[in-house]
Structure formats: C-alpha cells, structure tokens
Design a protein around this motif. Sequence first.
Motif, PDB file in Angstrom:
ATOM      1  N   GLU A  15       8.515  -6.031  -3.989  1.00 33.55           N
ATOM      2  CA  GLU A  15       7.675  -5.924  -2.655  1.00 33.55           C
ATOM      3  C   GLU A  15       7.841  -4.433  -2.035  1.00 33.55           C
ATOM      4  OE1 GLU A  15       8.339  -9.958  -3.393  1.00 33.55           O
ATOM      5  OE2 GLU A  15       9.889  -8.293  -3.466  1.00 33.55           O
ATOM      6  N   THR A  17       7.480  -1.713  -4.183  1.00 32.58           N
ATOM      7  CA  THR A  17       6.573  -1.046  -4.775  1.00 32.58           C
ATOM      8  C   THR A  17       5.088  -1.640  -4.578  1.00 32.58           C
ATOM      9  OG1 THR A  17       7.012  -2.137  -6.822  1.00 32.58           O
ATOM     10  CG2 THR A  17       8.173  -0.500  -6.220  1.00 32.58           C
ATOM     11  N   ALA A  18       5.115  -2.772  -3.988  1.00 29.69           N
ATOM     12  CA  ALA A  18       3.715  -3.366  -3.913  1.00 29.69           C
ATOM     13  C   ALA A  18       2.452  -2.579  -3.369  1.00 29.69           C
ATOM     14  CB  ALA A  18       3.817  -4.537  -3.067  1.00 29.69           C
ATOM     15  N   ASP A  19       2.974  -1.434  -2.424  1.00 29.77           N
ATOM     16  CA  ASP A  19       1.888  -0.671  -2.114  1.00 29.77           C
ATOM     17  C   ASP A  19       1.552   0.547  -3.081  1.00 29.77           C
ATOM     18  OD1 ASP A  19       4.180   0.992  -1.958  1.00 29.77           O
ATOM     19  OD2 ASP A  19       3.994   1.613   0.053  1.00 29.77           O
ATOM     20  N   GLN A  20       1.810   0.615  -4.239  1.00 33.15           N
ATOM     21  CA  GLN A  20       1.701   1.756  -5.321  1.00 33.15           C
ATOM     22  C   GLN A  20       1.141   0.892  -6.470  1.00 33.15           C
ATOM     23  OE1 GLN A  20       5.485   3.089  -6.696  1.00 33.15           O
ATOM     24  NE2 GLN A  20       6.339   3.017  -4.471  1.00 33.15           N
ATOM     25  N   PRO A  44       5.564  -9.802  -6.371  1.00 27.15           N
ATOM     26  CA  PRO A  44       4.476  -9.922  -5.303  1.00 27.15           C
ATOM     27  C   PRO A  44       3.815 -11.234  -5.315  1.00 27.15           C
ATOM     28  CG  PRO A  44       5.022  -7.757  -5.861  1.00 27.15           C
ATOM     29  CD  PRO A  44       5.666  -8.517  -7.047  1.00 27.15           C
ATOM     30  N   TRP A  47       0.142 -11.317  -7.513  1.00 28.59           N
ATOM     31  CA  TRP A  47       0.315 -10.032  -8.533  1.00 28.59           C
ATOM     32  C   TRP A  47       0.055 -10.853  -9.939  1.00 28.59           C
ATOM     33  CZ3 TRP A  47       4.169  -9.440 -12.636  1.00 28.59           C
ATOM     34  CH2 TRP A  47       3.894  -8.480 -13.581  1.00 28.59           C
ATOM     35  N   ARG A 233      17.382   0.910   0.276  1.00 31.24           N
ATOM     36  CA  ARG A 233      16.443   1.445  -0.690  1.00 31.24           C
ATOM     37  C   ARG A 233      17.128   2.402  -1.607  1.00 31.24           C
ATOM     38  NH1 ARG A 233      10.724   2.112  -0.075  1.00 31.24           N
ATOM     39  NH2 ARG A 233      10.135   3.666  -1.667  1.00 31.24           N
TER      40      ARG A 233
END
Length: 300
Positions: A15, A17-20, A44, A47, A233
């Motif tokens: 989740e 890294t889902a914006d990359q 995700p 995916w 993180r």
Amino acid sequence: MKGIAGAPVSFGVFELTADQPLPEPEEILAPLRDLGYDGVDLGPVGWLGRGDELRRRLTTYGLTLVGGWVDLPFTDDDAFRAALPVLDDALEVFVAAAEVDPSRPPLPTLADAGDERRRANPGGAAPGLSLDEKGWDRLTANVATAARRVRDAGLEPTFHHHACTYVETPAEIDEFLARTDVGLTFDSGHLLIGGGDPVEGWRRWGKRINHLHLKDARTDVLDQVVREKAGMRAVWERRAFVELGAGDLDVDGFMGAVQDSGFDGWLVVEQDVMPSPSDPPGRVIEDQRANREALRRWFP
C-alpha cells in the motif's frame, strides 16, 4: 499445511508504494513459481487484476491466491461505515480468485487501520496508547460486522495483529481473541515489534491461528525505531525485515513449534522492503530464493 506462499510486499509492492510505478505482476509471479512457492498474497487490491484477468494470471503461473490485506478504521464508527465499500470491493477480487482453487480459498486479511497516535509509537508500550472499554466495544462490534460480510461472501476472515494499530501487543492480541470469533493471522515480525516472543506466542494462540506471515527481523533496528518514535515507515526504510536466518527470529525453534502444532493454514513468507535505486539488481529475487531454501528443512 496448505502450502508456502510469497508476497508482493517482499518485492516492494504494497500500500505504501502503490502511488509509485509498480512492476508488472508477471515480474513477481514468474520468480515465485520458479523458486518453488505454491501461492501468492494479493498486494494492493487490483494490482493482480480482477475477474478473468486475475484468474488467468493465477492459472498461468500455477499459484493460489492465499489472502490479502484489508485495513479498516475499526475504532471509529463513522469512518468504518464509510470504508465498508473498500471491503466489498476487495471481496469481489477474493471471490473471483477462489474459483481457481476452490479447495484452498483465500482468507481476506482484516486489520485495524490504527491512527496517528499509534503510527507514531510502534511497539505500543507507551502508557495510554491502548483502547479503553468503550474503544474495545467499538472495535469488537465493527470486526463482527466485517466478518459477517466476509462470511456472507462464502469466505472465512482472518485478523492481522499489526504494528502501529490497536491490536499490536500480546495483551491486545489476548483481548482481541477473547472478544471475537475471528481467526488470527500470526506475524512473527510484527509480534517482535509489539514486544512478544514468536515461539511463546505461537504456543499461546495456536488454536486460533488460521494464517501465518513468516518474517525475520533485526530487533536492534526495531528497538531504535521504537525509541525514536520514528514511525512504521522507518521500520521498512531501515530494512528491519531481513531474509530468514539473518535476523533475530529463532527460525528453528519457531518452525519446530509450527510443525509440532499441526498447523493447516498457509505459510506466507514476507520480507517487507521499501525499494531503493541503490539496491543491487536481482536482490529481491535472491532474497526470496534464500527464504524458500531456508524452509526446505521442514517443507521440501
């Protein structure tokens, strides 16, 4: 045991890294198949695809979908009701995947979403961080609602105790299990963060465990993050999770306890990583090769 699965999070797909830009699913499914894994976690939602595309991918690579992460704000009634479409969307994916291997359907993996206070305090040991009685009542009622939704879809839920959430420490896991009828996803790495001992925890909760996330971790890194209140993180960015045998998990003792218990769920190997451009090429695949080889003593 139903089999040994790999996880997209071990390749940096989750989740956070889902914006990359993410690798194509085939770049992960093919190595997992070739390395001898039997299944794969969802990653995700969407995916791996949906419907026919998802079923085709799983069938092509001979892998079973074993479960997948669905975190919900269980301690906030209004936010929980607003988030139920997220669960329904994920359930459509799980139901489609179950058609590929009906004898081993995936377990939707519920988890608490936590909040900023818990996310700033991995380990959960600081005074005043745990829920009060009313908070536990809210969490329990909302977990029951989510579990009914999962069961109405023909699947069985599991619940993941997780760092930086309200079900993290051994005492919180005890309370959760006493208040619900949902099976436990046991995560060896997150139990270390929460101050527990994986071997003792497995023996303590074994009858309620229906899913296993196997992680090794460096406790010196975890302890530093907890002391600094650096947040979850930082656990990933500092590579606290390492290949099996390279951290502080008693792999022999833990796997012996798992085998002795007659566990009949999935063993999902997870080595959560945040990808870095400085990583050597092929590192993640070699790590997952090492993880699978480390388990051949118990599961050839």
